[in-house]
Scaffold this motif. Structure first.
Motif, PDB file in Angstrom:
ATOM      1  N   LEU A   1      22.804 -45.096  17.183  1.00  0.00           N
ATOM      2  CA  LEU A   1      23.260 -44.361  18.115  1.00  0.00           C
ATOM      3  C   LEU A   1      24.498 -43.541  18.227  1.00  0.00           C
ATOM      4  CD1 LEU A   1      22.688 -47.364  21.349  1.00  0.00           C
ATOM      5  CD2 LEU A   1      20.957 -45.483  20.666  1.00  0.00           C
ATOM      6  N   VAL A   2      24.199 -42.039  18.988  1.00  0.00           N
ATOM      7  CA  VAL A   2      25.009 -41.548  18.607  1.00  0.00           C
ATOM      8  C   VAL A   2      25.087 -41.491  20.066  1.00  0.00           C
ATOM      9  CG1 VAL A   2      25.724 -39.177  17.726  1.00  0.00           C
ATOM     10  CG2 VAL A   2      24.835 -40.828  16.650  1.00  0.00           C
TER      11      VAL A   2
ATOM     12  N   VAL B   1      21.511 -40.259  21.905  1.00  0.00           N
ATOM     13  CA  VAL B   1      21.049 -40.400  20.512  1.00  0.00           C
ATOM     14  C   VAL B   1      20.172 -40.829  20.427  1.00  0.00           C
ATOM     15  CG1 VAL B   1      20.202 -38.562  18.728  1.00  0.00           C
ATOM     16  CG2 VAL B   1      21.630 -38.151  20.881  1.00  0.00           C
ATOM     17  N   ASN B   2      19.624 -40.748  19.796  1.00  0.00           N
ATOM     18  CA  ASN B   2      19.247 -42.109  18.572  1.00  0.00           C
ATOM     19  C   ASN B   2      18.902 -42.013  17.597  1.00  0.00           C
ATOM     20  OD1 ASN B   2      17.825 -44.012  16.407  1.00  0.00           O
ATOM     21  ND2 ASN B   2      16.081 -45.275  18.005  1.00  0.00           N
ATOM     22  N   LYS B   3      20.243 -41.190  16.583  1.00  0.00           N
ATOM     23  CA  LYS B   3      19.652 -40.702  15.540  1.00  0.00           C
ATOM     24  C   LYS B   3      19.210 -41.004  14.559  1.00  0.00           C
ATOM     25  CE  LYS B   3      23.341 -38.950  12.804  1.00  0.00           C
ATOM     26  NZ  LYS B   3      24.563 -38.717  12.254  1.00  0.00           N
ATOM     27  N   THR B   4      18.772 -42.968  14.318  1.00  0.00           N
ATOM     28  CA  THR B   4      17.222 -42.558  13.696  1.00  0.00           C
ATOM     29  C   THR B   4      16.289 -41.804  14.051  1.00  0.00           C
ATOM     30  OG1 THR B   4      18.362 -44.863  12.920  1.00  0.00           O
ATOM     31  CG2 THR B   4      16.781 -44.869  11.937  1.00  0.00           C
ATOM     32  N   LYS B   5      15.454 -41.719  15.223  1.00  0.00           N
ATOM     33  CA  LYS B   5      15.107 -41.658  15.436  1.00  0.00           C
ATOM     34  C   LYS B   5      14.675 -40.233  16.476  1.00  0.00           C
ATOM     35  CE  LYS B   5      12.593 -46.320  15.715  1.00  0.00           C
ATOM     36  NZ  LYS B   5      13.268 -47.780  16.223  1.00  0.00           N
ATOM     37  N   LEU B   6      15.363 -39.903  16.481  1.00  0.00           N
ATOM     38  CA  LEU B   6      15.753 -38.874  16.425  1.00  0.00           C
ATOM     39  C   LEU B   6      14.979 -38.963  18.065  1.00  0.00           C
ATOM     40  CD1 LEU B   6      14.857 -36.219  14.124  1.00  0.00           C
ATOM     41  CD2 LEU B   6      17.504 -36.445  14.855  1.00  0.00           C
ATOM     42  N   ARG B   7      15.766 -38.617  18.804  1.00  0.00           N
ATOM     43  CA  ARG B   7      14.920 -39.399  20.673  1.00  0.00           C
ATOM     44  C   ARG B   7      16.526 -39.263  21.163  1.00  0.00           C
ATOM     45  NH1 ARG B   7       9.322 -40.563  21.820  1.00  0.00           N
ATOM     46  NH2 ARG B   7      10.290 -41.867  23.060  1.00  0.00           N
TER      47      ARG B   7
ATOM     48  N   ALA C   1      25.279 -48.126  26.554  1.00  0.00           N
ATOM     49  CA  ALA C   1      23.814 -47.785  27.882  1.00  0.00           C
ATOM     50  C   ALA C   1      23.118 -49.488  27.651  1.00  0.00           C
ATOM     51  CB  ALA C   1      23.287 -47.105  26.266  1.00  0.00           C
ATOM     52  N   ASP C   2      21.724 -48.834  29.388  1.00  0.00           N
ATOM     53  CA  ASP C   2      21.527 -49.977  29.426  1.00  0.00           C
ATOM     54  C   ASP C   2      19.779 -50.750  29.045  1.00  0.00           C
ATOM     55  OD1 ASP C   2      20.092 -47.988  30.800  1.00  0.00           O
ATOM     56  OD2 ASP C   2      20.471 -48.372  32.629  1.00  0.00           O
ATOM     57  N   ASN C   3      19.620 -51.641  28.968  1.00  0.00           N
ATOM     58  CA  ASN C   3      18.458 -51.987  28.202  1.00  0.00           C
ATOM     59  C   ASN C   3      17.224 -50.772  28.586  1.00  0.00           C
ATOM     60  OD1 ASN C   3      19.342 -54.184  27.243  1.00  0.00           O
ATOM     61  ND2 ASN C   3      18.545 -55.266  27.918  1.00  0.00           N
ATOM     62  N   GLU C   4      17.110 -49.645  29.087  1.00  0.00           N
ATOM     63  CA  GLU C   4      16.075 -49.019  30.231  1.00  0.00           C
ATOM     64  C   GLU C   4      16.532 -47.717  29.248  1.00  0.00           C
ATOM     65  OE1 GLU C   4      14.617 -45.896  33.834  1.00  0.00           O
ATOM     66  OE2 GLU C   4      15.644 -48.613  33.737  1.00  0.00           O
ATOM     67  N   ALA C   5      17.686 -47.231  29.030  1.00  0.00           N
ATOM     68  CA  ALA C   5      17.842 -45.775  28.196  1.00  0.00           C
ATOM     69  C   ALA C   5      17.579 -46.456  26.538  1.00  0.00           C
ATOM     70  CB  ALA C   5      19.082 -45.811  28.415  1.00  0.00           C
ATOM     71  N   LYS C   6      17.462 -47.419  26.561  1.00  0.00           N
ATOM     72  CA  LYS C   6      17.569 -47.744  25.255  1.00  0.00           C
ATOM     73  C   LYS C   6      16.508 -47.924  24.585  1.00  0.00           C
ATOM     74  CE  LYS C   6      21.792 -50.716  24.156  1.00  0.00           C
ATOM     75  NZ  LYS C   6      22.626 -51.589  23.616  1.00  0.00           N
ATOM     76  N   SER C   7      15.639 -48.875  25.033  1.00  0.00           N
ATOM     77  CA  SER C   7      13.422 -49.006  25.604  1.00  0.00           C
ATOM     78  C   SER C   7      13.409 -47.258  25.442  1.00  0.00           C
ATOM     79  CB  SER C   7      13.351 -49.681  26.414  1.00  0.00           C
ATOM     80  OG  SER C   7      11.836 -49.399  26.794  1.00  0.00           O
ATOM     81  N   GLU C   8      13.335 -46.587  26.381  1.00  0.00           N
ATOM     82  CA  GLU C   8      13.088 -44.938  26.583  1.00  0.00           C
ATOM     83  C   GLU C   8      13.574 -44.223  24.734  1.00  0.00           C
ATOM     84  OE1 GLU C   8      14.100 -41.015  28.733  1.00  0.00           O
ATOM     85  OE2 GLU C   8      14.079 -42.984  29.609  1.00  0.00           O
ATOM     86  N   ILE C   9      14.432 -44.386  24.142  1.00  0.00           N
ATOM     87  CA  ILE C   9      14.684 -44.071  22.405  1.00  0.00           C
ATOM     88  C   ILE C   9      14.680 -44.160  21.833  1.00  0.00           C
ATOM     89  CG2 ILE C   9      16.428 -42.215  24.057  1.00  0.00           C
ATOM     90  CD1 ILE C   9      18.841 -44.022  22.818  1.00  0.00           C
ATOM     91  N   GLY C  10      13.764 -45.655  21.858  1.00  0.00           N
ATOM     92  CA  GLY C  10      12.560 -46.442  20.868  1.00  0.00           C
ATOM     93  C   GLY C  10      13.880 -47.408  19.815  1.00  0.00           C
ATOM     94  N   PHE C  11      15.397 -47.360  20.750  1.00  0.00           N
ATOM     95  CA  PHE C  11      15.930 -48.114  19.762  1.00  0.00           C
ATOM     96  C   PHE C  11      15.754 -50.014  19.271  1.00  0.00           C
ATOM     97  CE2 PHE C  11      19.951 -51.219  19.372  1.00  0.00           C
ATOM     98  CZ  PHE C  11      20.625 -50.617  18.645  1.00  0.00           C
ATOM     99  N   GLU C  12      16.194 -49.859  18.163  1.00  0.00           N
ATOM    100  CA  GLU C  12      15.949 -51.238  17.436  1.00  0.00           C
ATOM    101  C   GLU C  12      17.088 -51.663  16.916  1.00  0.00           C
ATOM    102  OE1 GLU C  12      11.151 -51.095  16.877  1.00  0.00           O
ATOM    103  OE2 GLU C  12      12.460 -50.021  15.170  1.00  0.00           O
ATOM    104  N   ASP C  13      17.290 -53.124  16.715  1.00  0.00           N
ATOM    105  CA  ASP C  13      18.707 -53.478  15.513  1.00  0.00           C
ATOM    106  C   ASP C  13      18.343 -51.915  14.536  1.00  0.00           C
ATOM    107  OD1 ASP C  13      19.231 -55.323  16.962  1.00  0.00           O
ATOM    108  OD2 ASP C  13      18.715 -56.791  16.817  1.00  0.00           O
ATOM    109  N   GLY C  14      19.441 -52.013  14.214  1.00  0.00           N
ATOM    110  CA  GLY C  14      20.060 -50.955  12.620  1.00  0.00           C
ATOM    111  C   GLY C  14      20.030 -50.014  13.410  1.00  0.00           C
ATOM    112  N   ASP C  15      19.216 -49.033  14.220  1.00  0.00           N
ATOM    113  CA  ASP C  15      19.186 -47.796  14.240  1.00  0.00           C
ATOM    114  C   ASP C  15      20.699 -47.075  14.847  1.00  0.00           C
ATOM    115  OD1 ASP C  15      16.256 -47.985  14.256  1.00  0.00           O
ATOM    116  OD2 ASP C  15      16.349 -48.242  16.478  1.00  0.00           O
TER     117      ASP C  15
END
Length: 149
Positions: A96-97, A121-127, A80-94
């Motif tokens: 991803l599914v 899916v950012n399972k940690t933040k449900l985005r 997943a590119d950085n734009e996608a990760k940013s959109e789902i609020g991905f941070e270290d420790g989250d």
């Protein structure tokens, strides 16, 4: 119903209770369904068993049957590119599914999944967001090998 639960109408299971804590938010929706922002994963075969149903929490449709692409295609390694990760609020420790949307024809043995455009899916933040991978993966990858029952 317990506090924080509400009923949704599903395509395949009638009305079911859903906890607000299990709603997955899609800021941009899913391709061709951009207006639908809230979905829930339904696992009728047991928790974390695939296939699952990705059901709109807003209406009966859309509803997608999804698979864990790693269980179907062992060499799958999407990026997943950085734009996608940013959109789902991905941070270290989250966590991803990845989910692959299935197309299930009348003869279910010809079921395919889309490995090119998974849902991340950012399972940690449900985005979540649906992406089109730069990697060369098929849009229609067979779930069942020929002759498989």
């Amino acid at each position: 119903m317990e506090n924080g639960e509400f009923l949704i109408k599903t395509r395949d299971f009638g009305e079911i209770p859903v906890s607000r804590e299990n709603i997955i938010h899609f800021p941009k929706g899913i391709y061709a369904f951009e207006d639908i922002k809230s979905f829930v994963l339904i696992s009728p075969l047991g928790e974390n068993k695939f296939p699952m149903w990705l059901q709109s929490a807003q209406s009966v449709e859309p509803c997608f049957i999804v698979y864990n692409p790693f269980e179907v295609f062992g060499g799958y390694s999407p990026l997943a590119d950085n734009e996608a990760k940013s959109e789902i609020g991905f941070e270290d420790g989250d966590e991803l599914v990845y989910l692959a949307i299935a197309v299930i024809p009348q003869d279910y043995k010809k079921t395919t999944i889309n490995l090119k455009s998974p849902i991340v899916v950012n399972k940690t933040k449900l985005r979540a967001v649906q992406v089109i991978l730069e990697q060369d993966y098929p849009i229609r990858f067979p779930v069942f090998e020929k002759g498989d029952g």
